[in-house]
Design an enzyme around this catalytic site. Structure first.
Site, PDB file in Angstrom:
ATOM      1  N   HIS A  29      44.450 -84.344  14.448  1.00 19.52           N
ATOM      2  CA  HIS A  29      45.853 -83.582  14.414  1.00 19.52           C
ATOM      3  C   HIS A  29      45.607 -82.162  15.175  1.00 19.52           C
ATOM      4  O   HIS A  29      46.625 -81.378  15.288  1.00 19.52           O
ATOM      5  CB  HIS A  29      46.133 -83.127  13.006  1.00 19.52           C
ATOM      6  CG  HIS A  29      45.283 -82.391  12.291  1.00 19.52           C
ATOM      7  ND1 HIS A  29      44.351 -82.790  11.361  1.00 19.52           N
ATOM      8  CD2 HIS A  29      45.368 -81.112  12.125  1.00 19.52           C
ATOM      9  CE1 HIS A  29      43.736 -81.667  10.960  1.00 19.52           C
ATOM     10  NE2 HIS A  29      44.505 -80.673  11.271  1.00 19.52           N
ATOM     11  N   ASP A  56      42.295 -89.426  11.369  1.00 21.31           N
ATOM     12  CA  ASP A  56      42.247 -88.053  11.880  1.00 21.31           C
ATOM     13  C   ASP A  56      41.178 -87.704  12.619  1.00 21.31           C
ATOM     14  O   ASP A  56      40.539 -86.554  12.357  1.00 21.31           O
ATOM     15  CB  ASP A  56      42.528 -87.107  10.693  1.00 21.31           C
ATOM     16  CG  ASP A  56      42.981 -85.694  11.081  1.00 21.31           C
ATOM     17  OD1 ASP A  56      43.707 -85.594  12.044  1.00 21.31           O
ATOM     18  OD2 ASP A  56      42.619 -84.652  10.328  1.00 21.31           O
ATOM     19  N   SER A  99      39.735 -76.770  10.814  1.00 23.88           N
ATOM     20  CA  SER A  99      40.021 -78.493  11.170  1.00 23.88           C
ATOM     21  C   SER A  99      39.209 -79.011  12.253  1.00 23.88           C
ATOM     22  O   SER A  99      39.324 -78.431  13.497  1.00 23.88           O
ATOM     23  CB  SER A  99      41.500 -78.788  11.412  1.00 23.88           C
ATOM     24  OG  SER A  99      42.262 -78.982  10.137  1.00 23.88           O
TER      25      SER A  99
END
Length: 484
Positions: free
Chosen positions: A197, A227, A304
């Site tokens: 993402h 992911d 992230s």
């Protein structure tokens, strides 16, 4: 399988890094309306009529699910190690409502399209390429009463010195703005692990090294289901590759650190500390079930794709998400971050480097909706569409059939179907017990599972929608709420 009342969670203002830098004006986002329906534990194939939103934070408004059914996803048998019992508890979080908590990706939301190589490129000069790199997981140091560092781990400042050179910022540019995340250097020659993402939809990706140098990055492969993504940069010299540790050896209560770029590149290589809060947490993020490590080391927007580190300075996870209070409520939830275990990530990363995608994931090739007859006698998943490329289309399954069992196991919901299917691989068969409304009979149909990668993209032959109530002929469906 799709369930139309499960839709993408829209990132909230303070719980996710999806707001591009210098674009957040501090206003609370509007409550999400109808978004493209998404598939638990899989990546959906978009319906041909679906128009991608221009901003991920603002999905298309007022789109009736019954008019735009999603296509089948890529359910996954991605290699997941056997769970250790007794350490975790399932956490399933649905749509963000007033007073509810939302599990959100911690990196930036990015839009548009990008090209990836589909695997490592052979040597440009035509010479034979060497073996492809793989994630190497080091042993956990064994206890040694005479060695303080082995028993108690390294001091925080030693961990930072060891791991910080292996952590990068990832800058992804789109026509609608720029998003940032983090990454972990996997090899000295420039392979970098990050989250899908973080780079999803990026037209251009740049990696900023810990000392500030920036390098153009190629997206080698991405996997939305887990992911994960792999980038490749070409450095002038060797980079500092991270040491990866055994995530299966983690125990709740031991020290943990997160290293990344919370808030963007201006806060690059920020280290936070805490504990391993739990392992093998089954959580639902944007309608995908993931088994993650939970930690109270602070994880914020921009983290992230960064590193979760054990007390020995080994990367044991890729930070991915955090639990946050809803922007529309007074709830305040801190200290609940999540990371993808490196033992789980290894197989995915290795496949992305080798192929550009994950092979062998089983897919029936259908979309559907959980239904129950008004008298309660039939419950299951009603088939809404069948991909013309799927073998199920030729093996007897029909739109409107209600799948009530798989291989003899009752499956009242699509999650139950996926739990049976995830233990299979492409090419295996499933015996579906279906209730056929037109004949008012239960029948068994054997279908062959497809490789989900072969069903990506739009179905070249659009399939009809499942019948609603009788309209000028046809039959009456006992499931009046199907498609709402």
């Amino acid at each position: 399988m799709d369930e139309f009342n499960n839709v993408n969670q829209t990132p909230q203002q303070n719980g996710d890094g999806y707001i591009p830098p210098q674009q957040n004006n501090g206003a609370a986002p509007s409550a999400p309306q109808d978004a493209e329906p998404r598939t638990p534990y899989q990546t959906p194939v978009q319906h041909p009529a679906y128009q991608a939103p221009q901003q991920e934070q603002q999905p298309p408004q007022g789109t009736p699910y019954a008019q735009q059914p999603p296509q089948d996803g890529q359910p996954g048998g991605a290699g997941k190690p056997p769970k250790k019992k007794g350490h975790g508890k399932a956490v399933v979080i649905g749509l963000c409502g007033v007073g509810a908590a939302c599990l959100l990706f911690a990196g930036g939301a990015l839009l548009g399209t990008f090209a990836f190589s589909g695997g490592a490129d052979p040597a440009a000069d035509g010479s034979a390429a060497g073996p492809l790199p793989t994630v190497q997981i080091a042993d956990t140091p064994k206890l040694d009463p005479d060695n303080y560092d082995v028993v108690n781990g390294l001091a925080g400042e030693e961990i930072y010195k060891k791991v910080s050179p292996s952590i990068v910022s990832v800058i992804a540019e789109t026509p609608n703005g720029t998003g940032t995340g983090s990454g972990v250097i996997m090899t000295a020659d420039g392979y970098v692990i990050t989250n899908n993402h973080v780079v999803e939809g990026a037209a251009q990706v740049t990696v900023q090294l810990s000392e500030g140098d920036q390098l153009a990055a190629e997206v080698i492969g991405t996997d939305e289901q887990t992911d994960l993504a792999v980038l490749k940069v070409t450095p002038e010299g060797e980079l500092a590759a991270a040491e990866f540790g055994d995530s299966d050896a983690l125990q709740p209560g031991e020290y943990a650190y997160a290293l990344g770029s919370p808030g963007g590149v201006q806060f690059a290589n920020t280290i936070t500390g805490g504990r391993i809060s739990a392992i093998n947490r089954d959580v639902t993020i944007n309608d995908r079930v993931m088994t993650l490590i939970q930690t109270d080391a602070s994880i914020n927007p921009g983290n992230s794709g960064g590193a979760l580190i054990n007390k020995y300075g080994q990367v044991v996870g890729i930070t991915s998400a955090k639990l946050s209070g809803n922007a529309f409520s007074a709830a305040s939830i801190e200290g609940m971050g999540f990371a993808i275990p490196i033992n789980t990530a290894k197989e995915i990363v290795d496949e992305l480097i080798a192929n550009g995608y994950v092979t062998g994931r089983p897919s029936i090739g259908i979309t559907g909706k959980n239904v129950e007859s008004t008298d309660g006698s039939v419950s299951g998943v009603q088939v809404y569409s069948i991909d013309s490329r799927a073998k199920a289309a030729k093996e007897g399954l029909q739109v409107g059939d209600v799948i009530t069992a798989v291989d003899g196991k009752p499956t009242p919901t699509m999650d139950d179907i996926n739990s049976v299917k995830e233990n299979k691989k492409a090419g295996d068969t499933l015996t579906l017990t279906v209730y056929r409304i037109s004949s008012d009979k239960m029948i068994n149909i054997k279908v062959t599972l497809m490789d989900a990668h072969d069903l990506e993209g739009d179905d070249p032959a659009a399939q009809q929608e499942a019948p609603q109530q009788e309209q000028g002929g046809g039959y009456y469906s006992p499931f009046p709420f199907f498609g709402w």
